[in-house]
Scaffold this active site. Structure first.
Site, short mmCIF file in Angstrom:
data_model
loop_
_atom_site.label_atom_id
_atom_site.label_comp_id
_atom_site.label_asym_id
_atom_site.label_seq_id
_atom_site.Cartn_x
_atom_site.Cartn_y
_atom_site.Cartn_z
N CYS A 98 -7.56 -6.23 11.01
CA CYS A 98 -7.00 -5.73 9.73
C CYS A 98 -6.63 -6.86 8.77
O CYS A 98 -6.95 -6.79 7.57
CB CYS A 98 -5.78 -4.86 10.02
SG CYS A 98 -4.64 -5.59 11.21
N HIS A 158 -0.17 -4.57 5.12
CA HIS A 158 0.04 -6.00 5.36
C HIS A 158 -0.05 -6.76 4.04
O HIS A 158 -0.87 -6.40 3.17
CB HIS A 158 -1.06 -6.57 6.27
CG HIS A 158 -1.03 -6.07 7.68
ND1 HIS A 158 0.03 -5.38 8.24
CD2 HIS A 158 -1.96 -6.19 8.68
CE1 HIS A 158 -0.25 -5.10 9.51
NE2 HIS A 158 -1.45 -5.57 9.80
N1 LIG Z 1 -2.80 -0.32 13.82
C1 LIG Z 1 -3.59 -1.08 13.07
O1 LIG Z 1 -3.24 -1.47 11.94
C2 LIG Z 1 -4.96 -1.44 13.56
C3 LIG Z 1 -5.82 -2.06 12.64
C4 LIG Z 1 -7.09 -2.44 13.06
C5 LIG Z 1 -7.47 -2.22 14.36
N2 LIG Z 1 -6.61 -1.64 15.24
C6 LIG Z 1 -7.08 -1.41 16.60
O2 LIG Z 1 -7.13 -0.01 16.83
C7 LIG Z 1 -6.91 0.25 18.22
C8 LIG Z 1 -5.82 1.30 18.35
O3 LIG Z 1 -4.65 0.81 17.73
P1 LIG Z 1 -3.55 1.77 17.10
O4 LIG Z 1 -2.68 0.89 16.30
O5 LIG Z 1 -4.17 2.97 16.47
O6 LIG Z 1 -2.76 2.20 18.42
P2 LIG Z 1 -1.94 3.53 18.75
O7 LIG Z 1 -1.23 4.05 17.55
O8 LIG Z 1 -1.12 3.16 19.95
O9 LIG Z 1 -3.05 4.59 19.16
C9 LIG Z 1 -3.85 4.37 20.29
C10 LIG Z 1 -4.83 5.51 20.44
O10 LIG Z 1 -5.67 5.22 21.56
C11 LIG Z 1 -5.65 6.35 22.44
N3 LIG Z 1 -5.77 5.91 23.83
C12 LIG Z 1 -4.93 5.13 24.52
N4 LIG Z 1 -5.35 5.00 25.80
C13 LIG Z 1 -6.48 5.73 25.90
C14 LIG Z 1 -7.37 6.03 26.96
N5 LIG Z 1 -7.19 5.52 28.17
N6 LIG Z 1 -8.43 6.82 26.72
C15 LIG Z 1 -8.62 7.35 25.49
N7 LIG Z 1 -7.81 7.12 24.44
C16 LIG Z 1 -6.75 6.32 24.64
C17 LIG Z 1 -4.30 6.98 22.20
O11 LIG Z 1 -4.33 8.31 22.65
P3 LIG Z 1 -2.98 8.98 23.25
O12 LIG Z 1 -2.16 9.35 22.05
O13 LIG Z 1 -3.52 10.14 24.00
O14 LIG Z 1 -2.33 7.95 24.12
C18 LIG Z 1 -4.17 6.85 20.67
O15 LIG Z 1 -4.90 7.84 20.03
C19 LIG Z 1 -6.59 -1.10 18.87
O16 LIG Z 1 -7.76 -1.61 19.43
C20 LIG Z 1 -6.15 -1.94 17.68
O17 LIG Z 1 -6.36 -3.31 17.90
C21 LIG Z 1 -5.36 -1.22 14.86
#
Ligand SMILES: NC(=O)c1ccc[n+]([C@@H]2O[C@H](COP(=O)([O-])OP(=O)(O)OC[C@H]3O[C@@H](n4cnc5c(N)ncnc54)[C@H](OP(=O)(O)O)[C@@H]3O)[C@@H](O)[C@H]2O)c1
Length: 313
Positions: free
Chosen positions: A107, A220
């Site tokens: 990001c 950010h």
């Molecule tokens: N947040 C940001 O600004 C951002 C920006 C760019 C990239 N990312 C990337 O996006 C990814 C997710 O981040 P996030 O911030 O969205 O995290 P998050 O809010 O914690 O959400 C994680 C998601 O992944 C799912 N998940 C977790 N374990 C899983 C499993 N074993 N099988 C299938 N689904 C699963 C969760 O489902 P449940 O609700 O069922 O647990 C939830 O939908 C990461 O790789 C992160 O590096 C995030």
């Protein structure tokens, strides 16, 4: 997907088993959330992965096996030479060749490159120095909740102990929560360095970066110093940024109105302003930008990539 009227025939909403029984609404319909498994992914045309690198590694083969394309938001494949790392405003051409996986960049790297890429029209970019101000939501939904609860608790005198982050974020800021690596930079900083070079196709670009987590909920900000191979005027910088795709120029000196996270939240564009020359180096400029890292830094960029995938079919 809904807002951009992506041509969806069937939507599968997948998460962990914990989300079984939940629903999401899409285009006026309620879609049941299912567990992400090889079976539930079978036959999809495009999979938008955003559940962390280990899930991406585990589940990508199922999508590729049935001829689908993975647009991956995790860090799993970003630096693989055979995987394009794409910001559509900058390097959509990199998608001409891919093996079924296209990576969505970090990001902070997306927000940075959208802001600085237009300036490359003016002169050769030699070096950048960046400091980030990254919101809680960059660490996921639980980190946002933690900041809200901590803020309430701090004001009421019963602050809960931090769980997602090591340190309290409310009324605070700290060096980015990723681990420090061998070169002294943390994981986030190394991603910004490597991914910026890959997106801009400048493998030798000098990038010095400090990533900091701050007590904002969403979007950010980044303070950026850029050195070019010749002088670039503030006027010319403003002029190219004012028409650059994905950028809103917000550089109102009279009103001290510059990019800020609350105004950038929920917006597609990266806000860029505080454009000023370095007083000691005629080839250098400084700027400040803010971008919604959940939209342009993640979901929007992924959907833009999926739109290009669909258009190429
Ligand atoms: N947040 C940001 O600004 C951002 C920006 C760019 C990239 N990312 C990337 O996006 C990814 C997710 O981040 P996030 O911030 O969205 O995290 P998050 O809010 O914690 O959400 C994680 C998601 O992944 C799912 N998940 C977790 N374990 C899983 C499993 N074993 N099988 C299938 N689904 C699963 C969760 O489902 P449940 O609700 O069922 O647990 C939830 O939908 C990461 O790789 C992160 O590096 C995030």
């Amino acid at each position: 997907l809904e807002r951009r009227r992506f041509p969806v025939k069937e939507l599968r909403a997948l998460a962990s088993a914990r989300s079984g029984g939940k629903t999401v609404s899409f285009s006026g319909e309620s879609v049941a959330v299912r567990e992400a498994t090889a079976e539930s992914l079978s036959g999809v045309d495009i999979a938008l992965f955003s559940a962390g690198a280990s899930r991406s590694h585990a589940l990508a083969p199922a999508v590729l096996a049935s001829g689908g394309v993975v647009v991956d938001n995790s860090s799993a494949f970003r630096m693989r030479p055979d995987v394009p790392l794409v910001v559509p405003e900058i390097n959509a051409h990199a998608m001409a060749k891919h093996g079924g996986i296209i990576a969505n960049p970090n990001c902070a790297a997306i927000i940075l490159t959208v802001a600085i890429h237009p300036l490359r029209q003016l002169a050769g970019l030699e070096r950048i120095v960046v400091s980030t101000y990254q919101s809680a939501s960059g660490a996921g939904a639980r980190a946002m909740e933690e900041l809200v609860e901590q803020t309430r608790g701090h004001l009421a005198g019963n602050e809960p102990a931090p769980e997602v982050f090591k340190w309290p974020l409310a009324f605070n800021l700290f060096s980015h929560n990723t681990d420090i690596q061998e070169n002294g930079y943390n994981g986030e900083e190394n991603k910004v360095i490597e991914e910026t070079r890959k997106i801009l196709e400048m493998p030798k670009l000098g990038v010095a970066v400090t990533c900091v987590r701050v007590a904002t909920l969403r979007a950010h900000c980044e303070s950026v110093w850029l050195e070019f191979d010749r002088p670039v005027s503030e006027h010319d910088a403003r002029s190219v940024l004012s028409t650059a795709p994905g950028v809103i120029l917000q550089d109102d000196r009279a009103n001290n109105h510059f990019p800020m996270p609350r105004e950038a939240s929920g917006q597609d564009a990266v806000f860029v302003g505080r454009i000023r020359r370095d007083l000691h180096n005629p080839n250098a400029l400084q700027l400040f930008c803010a971008g919604d890292q959940l939209l342009k830094g993640a979901a929007l960029n992924a959907v833009q990539i999926a739109e290009l995938v669909t258009a190429a079919r």
